[in-house]
Design an enzyme around this catalytic site. Structure first.
Site, PDB file in Angstrom:
ATOM      1  N   PHE A 117       0.707  -1.123  -0.303  1.00 57.29           N
ATOM      2  CA  PHE A 117       0.369   0.031   0.003  1.00 57.29           C
ATOM      3  C   PHE A 117       0.796   1.171  -0.142  1.00 57.29           C
ATOM      4  O   PHE A 117       1.969   0.491   0.423  1.00 57.29           O
ATOM      5  CB  PHE A 117      -0.739   0.455   1.033  1.00 57.29           C
ATOM      6  CG  PHE A 117      -2.085   0.019   1.292  1.00 57.29           C
ATOM      7  CD1 PHE A 117      -2.720  -1.630   0.127  1.00 57.29           C
ATOM      8  CD2 PHE A 117      -3.303   0.614   1.187  1.00 57.29           C
ATOM      9  CE1 PHE A 117      -4.844  -1.627  -0.305  1.00 57.29           C
ATOM     10  CE2 PHE A 117      -4.388   0.575   1.178  1.00 57.29           C
ATOM     11  CZ  PHE A 117      -4.864  -0.881   0.591  1.00 57.29           C
ATOM     12  N   GLN A 231      -7.623  14.246   2.711  1.00 57.25           N
ATOM     13  CA  GLN A 231      -7.602  12.896   2.153  1.00 57.25           C
ATOM     14  C   GLN A 231      -8.164  12.886   0.953  1.00 57.25           C
ATOM     15  O   GLN A 231      -9.595  12.717   0.957  1.00 57.25           O
ATOM     16  CB  GLN A 231      -6.942  11.994   3.008  1.00 57.25           C
ATOM     17  CG  GLN A 231      -6.158  10.864   1.966  1.00 57.25           C
ATOM     18  CD  GLN A 231      -5.389   9.261   2.245  1.00 57.25           C
ATOM     19  OE1 GLN A 231      -6.941   8.939   2.730  1.00 57.25           O
ATOM     20  NE2 GLN A 231      -4.503   9.984   2.669  1.00 57.25           N
ATOM     21  N   HIS A 233      -8.121  11.016  -2.407  1.00 62.15           N
ATOM     22  CA  HIS A 233      -7.715   9.758  -3.494  1.00 62.15           C
ATOM     23  C   HIS A 233      -8.015  10.197  -4.691  1.00 62.15           C
ATOM     24  O   HIS A 233      -8.458  10.307  -4.911  1.00 62.15           O
ATOM     25  CB  HIS A 233      -8.905   8.453  -2.809  1.00 62.15           C
ATOM     26  CG  HIS A 233      -8.094   7.174  -2.573  1.00 62.15           C
ATOM     27  ND1 HIS A 233      -7.929   6.764  -4.340  1.00 62.15           N
ATOM     28  CD2 HIS A 233      -7.305   6.748  -1.718  1.00 62.15           C
ATOM     29  CE1 HIS A 233      -7.373   5.286  -4.004  1.00 62.15           C
ATOM     30  NE2 HIS A 233      -6.840   5.310  -2.867  1.00 62.15           N
ATOM     31  N   LEU A 243     -14.752   5.056  -4.995  1.00 59.32           N
ATOM     32  CA  LEU A 243     -13.465   4.570  -5.148  1.00 59.32           C
ATOM     33  C   LEU A 243     -12.861   3.204  -5.743  1.00 59.32           C
ATOM     34  O   LEU A 243     -13.624   2.120  -6.279  1.00 59.32           O
ATOM     35  CB  LEU A 243     -13.105   3.976  -3.236  1.00 59.32           C
ATOM     36  CG  LEU A 243     -11.374   3.625  -3.964  1.00 59.32           C
ATOM     37  CD1 LEU A 243     -10.774   4.659  -3.087  1.00 59.32           C
ATOM     38  CD2 LEU A 243     -11.509   2.969  -1.830  1.00 59.32           C
ATOM     39  N   GLU A 246      -6.199   1.691  -4.111  1.00 58.79           N
ATOM     40  CA  GLU A 246      -5.435   1.474  -4.040  1.00 58.79           C
ATOM     41  C   GLU A 246      -5.238   0.003  -4.765  1.00 58.79           C
ATOM     42  O   GLU A 246      -3.066  -0.025  -4.811  1.00 58.79           O
ATOM     43  CB  GLU A 246      -5.018   2.271  -2.047  1.00 58.79           C
ATOM     44  CG  GLU A 246      -3.291   2.358  -2.551  1.00 58.79           C
ATOM     45  CD  GLU A 246      -2.705   3.422  -1.251  1.00 58.79           C
ATOM     46  OE1 GLU A 246      -3.956   4.420  -1.083  1.00 58.79           O
ATOM     47  OE2 GLU A 246      -1.618   3.730  -1.240  1.00 58.79           O
ATOM     48  N   ARG A 280      -0.816   9.320  -0.985  1.00 57.28           N
ATOM     49  CA  ARG A 280      -2.115   9.005  -1.770  1.00 57.28           C
ATOM     50  C   ARG A 280      -2.159  10.891  -1.584  1.00 57.28           C
ATOM     51  O   ARG A 280      -3.038  11.215  -2.942  1.00 57.28           O
ATOM     52  CB  ARG A 280      -3.437   8.546  -0.641  1.00 57.28           C
ATOM     53  CG  ARG A 280      -3.734   8.074  -0.830  1.00 57.28           C
ATOM     54  CD  ARG A 280      -4.863   7.853   0.218  1.00 57.28           C
ATOM     55  NE  ARG A 280      -4.855   6.330   0.127  1.00 57.28           N
ATOM     56  CZ  ARG A 280      -5.444   5.872   0.612  1.00 57.28           C
ATOM     57  NH1 ARG A 280      -6.150   6.101   1.336  1.00 57.28           N
ATOM     58  NH2 ARG A 280      -6.152   3.941   0.487  1.00 57.28           N
ATOM     59  N   HIS A 348     -11.807  11.677   0.114  1.00 57.03           N
ATOM     60  CA  HIS A 348     -11.649  10.463   0.616  1.00 57.03           C
ATOM     61  C   HIS A 348     -11.659  10.257   2.058  1.00 57.03           C
ATOM     62  O   HIS A 348     -12.520   9.330   2.921  1.00 57.03           O
ATOM     63  CB  HIS A 348     -10.281   9.551   0.148  1.00 57.03           C
ATOM     64  CG  HIS A 348     -10.457   7.878   0.203  1.00 57.03           C
ATOM     65  ND1 HIS A 348     -11.178   7.274  -0.086  1.00 57.03           N
ATOM     66  CD2 HIS A 348     -10.094   6.963   1.557  1.00 57.03           C
ATOM     67  CE1 HIS A 348     -11.487   6.434   0.499  1.00 57.03           C
ATOM     68  NE2 HIS A 348     -10.429   6.104   0.971  1.00 57.03           N
ATOM     69  N   GLU A 372     -13.531   7.349  12.668  1.00 60.17           N
ATOM     70  CA  GLU A 372     -13.100   8.233  11.384  1.00 60.17           C
ATOM     71  C   GLU A 372     -13.862   9.965  12.050  1.00 60.17           C
ATOM     72  O   GLU A 372     -13.265  10.736  11.479  1.00 60.17           O
ATOM     73  CB  GLU A 372     -13.710   8.298  10.194  1.00 60.17           C
ATOM     74  CG  GLU A 372     -12.935   9.172   9.147  1.00 60.17           C
ATOM     75  CD  GLU A 372     -13.325   8.851   7.812  1.00 60.17           C
ATOM     76  OE1 GLU A 372     -13.677   7.615   7.544  1.00 60.17           O
ATOM     77  OE2 GLU A 372     -12.771   9.859   6.750  1.00 60.17           O
ATOM     78  N   ARG A 383      -2.687  10.501   6.419  1.00 59.61           N
ATOM     79  CA  ARG A 383      -3.608   8.969   6.956  1.00 59.61           C
ATOM     80  C   ARG A 383      -2.287   8.261   5.754  1.00 59.61           C
ATOM     81  O   ARG A 383      -3.307   8.112   4.765  1.00 59.61           O
ATOM     82  CB  ARG A 383      -4.725   8.762   7.281  1.00 59.61           C
ATOM     83  CG  ARG A 383      -5.417   7.449   7.572  1.00 59.61           C
ATOM     84  CD  ARG A 383      -6.605   6.819   7.058  1.00 59.61           C
ATOM     85  NE  ARG A 383      -7.126   6.440   6.096  1.00 59.61           N
ATOM     86  CZ  ARG A 383      -7.737   5.825   5.237  1.00 59.61           C
ATOM     87  NH1 ARG A 383      -7.517   4.830   5.039  1.00 59.61           N
ATOM     88  NH2 ARG A 383      -8.386   6.129   4.174  1.00 59.61           N
TER      89      ARG A 383
END
Ligand SMILES: Cc1cc2nc3c(=O)[nH]c(=O)nc-3n(C[C@H](O)[C@H](O)[C@H](O)COP(=O)(O)OP(=O)(O)OC[C@H]3O[C@@H](n4cnc5c(N)ncnc54)[C@H](O)[C@@H]3O)c2cc1C
Length: 571
Positions: A117, A231, A233, A243, A246, A280, A348, A372, A383
């Protein structure tokens, strides 16, 4: 108004909420726990997580490496004692989840399979194909069903915290089915209501991610921490924002511009080149730079680039990324086996949230937060992908245990005073539902809020655009008072729910914009065109944002350093 009594009230039925409820009941099997959720728990956003959950599992990995990657990913804004606890607990929590039925994917030799990742130096992300959130939430939910002292209140929308004598004593919840309010009392309340991506127009987040819990705590006087860090993505579908995980890049996918070039090879993130395996925020910025250089492709929802998986072959795609095939085929009519997928950066995840300490406790006695919705200090300015699911488990569990310990020593509060507060809340909701005059349409105010956030607090920011967003949001809050609702009925009044959610989003969006506008540096996801570098001298601290009727009030809080010295963030 019906009054229901429990010991601990958990608001939220996602990974953090269910984990907290289980931990609470295991800590003290004699208490009762209310689990209140505005949707059926299996519909919580956790279910849509695809890529995986991080924890060390391999011989070439270590707690030290997981901790270092996380603190570096955070651009050194994370609290280091929180990271140390997190990496230690992570493998225990993921193993426990397996004992509860989570079918982690396996290597040939039977050991747990892990994938790469972004921003992680080794393969550390545990996965169950690309339906990780689904399997995790199922395992948690099924395990929770064996405890009959966890009492579920599904389709109840929490609109207010009940506070008496300086402590939280419960919540007011709207029963969506009947339209009636209920008072759910508890000696401790844990918020696990998830993020707030819907403040933005293009997001991977489900429609229910409207920041309700952040607004509940904020209005009760608790600070929101590090809200400027949002963030993006890099790989969402244009239009819907759905999404594309990743894991597509972890498994070897390539990003290509309009000239068919693997453009990330040109961007070194400081040292060497990680290309598609960069973090990201950096990849999102690279895509925007390609757009600005005229190397994006134009579609009905603005510019996009391609995510190319065709070289991976159908067999591997079927085995590792079946959900990606399904999403691309269903939602944009593209077959990733033979065609590249159009993608763009989309909002994201919220790094910021309700300020808590390592126990999940806020400064308001009796109020806890995890997942979250919370900002425990793990993610700092950015993150790392796959840390968030694990965070829900580690800090959901800890806040569940700590809330029980707190509840043991606390009293029940003055029921008459709490009832009066709930009646006030009932009057507020009746007034909102009964509004037929005034001219503001809900969808219009929401659209303007989302556009203001994208223009002012997007991937790249500058003073003028952030200040403009702050002004627009203050005006929109004024216009919210003039909303007109077409549906005055009580039963399943989804328009009313949407209006309550919009009220929460306006508070959360404003806290993001105001927090962003004052931070004069670039760090992690907060990238300014007018202050392009990180400035540890002046800005190595958390931002705190407090509710004030006159407008948000900003303060700061020290970052807990320790084991890792801040250094330049290079990949
Ligand atoms: C598409 C997608 C993919 C992701 N993939 C990954 C991944 O692979 N790995 C990773 O680590 N992270 C991933 N993330 C992030 C991660 O999934 C989330 O951060 C995490 O699941 C949040 O869990 P939670 O329990 O905090 O909240 P959620 O799962 O969002 O649950 C919130 C709960 O609160 C309830 N609630 C909210 N408001 C109210 C209210 N007013 N009243 C009553 N109940 C309320 C909801 O009903 C719900 O039950 C992904 C996120 C998205 C959007």
């Amino acid at each position: 108004m019906e009054v229901i009594q429990h010991d601990v009230v958990v608001v939220g039925g996602g990974a953090a909420g269910i984990r907290a409820a289980i931990a609470a009941i295991e800590e003290d099997p004699n208490i009762t726990v209310a689990m209140v959720s505005k949707v059926y728990p299996m519909r919580s956003h956790t279910v849509s997580a695809e890529g995986g959950a991080a924890a060390i599992a391999r011989a070439d990995d270590s707690l030290e490496m997981h901790g270092y990657d996380t603190v570096k990913g955070s651009d050194f804004l994370a609290d280091q004692h929180v990271i140390e606890y997190f990496v230690e607990e992570a493998p225990k929590e993921l193993t426990l989840l397996e004992h509860w039925g989570c079918p982690w994917s396996r290597n040939e030799d039977g050991s747990v399979a892990t994938r790469a990742f972004g921003g992680m130096t080794t393969k550390r992300t545990w996965y169950a194909a690309d339906k990780v959130g689904f399997h995790m939430l199922h395992s948690l939910f099924q395990h929770s069903m064996q405890f009959d002292r966890i009492v579920r209140y599904d389709e109840r929308f929490v609109t207010r915290l009940l506070v008496d004598d300086g402590s939280v004593r419960g919540v007011v919840a709207l029963d969506i089915r009947s339209g009636e309010l209920q008072i759910i009392l508890g000696r401790a309340v844990i918020l696990a209501t998830g993020g707030a991506g819907k403040c933005f127009p293009f997001t991977t987040n489900g429609n229910i991610k409207t920041g309700d819990g952040m607004a509940l705590a904020y209005r009760a006087g608790v600070g929101l921490k590090d809200m400027e860090f949002v963030q993006y993505h890099p790989t969402g579908l244009p239009g819907t924002g759905i999404l594309i995980t990743e894991a597509t890049r972890g498994e070897g996918g390539h990003l290509k511009n309009s000239e068919g070039e693997r453009f990330l090879v040109q961007y070194d993130y400081g040292v060497g080149n990680k290309a598609e395996l960069g973090p990201r925020d950096m990849i999102s910025r690279a895509i925007i730079q390609e757009f600005e250089a005229g190397r994006g492709m134009e579609g009905p929802y603005g510019q996009f680039v391609h995510l190319d998986l065709t070289h991976l072959g159908e067999a591997k795609l079927m085995e590792r990324l079946p959900f990606v095939l399904e999403l691309a085929r269903t939602y944009i009519g593209v077959d990733p086996v033979t065609q590249p997928i159009p993608i763009r950066p989309v909002v994201h995840y919220m790094m910021g949230g309700v300020d808590t300490n390592i126990d999940g406790a806020t400064d308001l006695p009796g109020l806890y937060a995890a997942g979250e919705v919370a900002c425990v200090g793990l993610n700092g300015a950015n993150r790392l992908g796959s840390n968030s699911l694990t965070e829900c488990l580690v800090f959901g569990a800890r806040s569940g245990r700590c809330a029980v310990a707190y509840a043991r020593g606390s009293s029940a509060g003055d029921e008459a005073a709490l009832r009066r507060q709930a009646e006030e809340e009932g009057a507020r909701i009746d007034a909102l539902r009964g509004k037929q005059k005034g001219g503001e349409k809900l969808a219009q105010v929401r659209r303007e809020m989302q556009d203001a956030m994208e223009d002012g607090c997007g991937v790249y920011r500058e003073q003028a655009s952030m200040d403009a967003a702050c002004r627009t949001l203050a005006q929109l809050k004024g216009r919210y008072a003039d909303l007109v609702l077409e549906d005055q009925s009580k039963v399943f009044n989804t328009e009313l729910i949407t209006a309550l959610e919009l009220g929460a989003m306006l508070d959360v969006a404003e806290s993001v914009a105001v927090s962003a506008a004052q931070r004069q540096e670039s760090r992690g996801a907060h990238t300014r065109k007018d202050f392009t570098t990180r400035d540890d001298q002046n800005w190595l601290h958390h931002t705190m944002c407090f509710f004030d009727p006159a407008g948000p009030r900003i303060d700061r809080k020290p970052v807990k350093l320790g084991h890792w010295e801040p250094e330049e963030r290079k990949y």
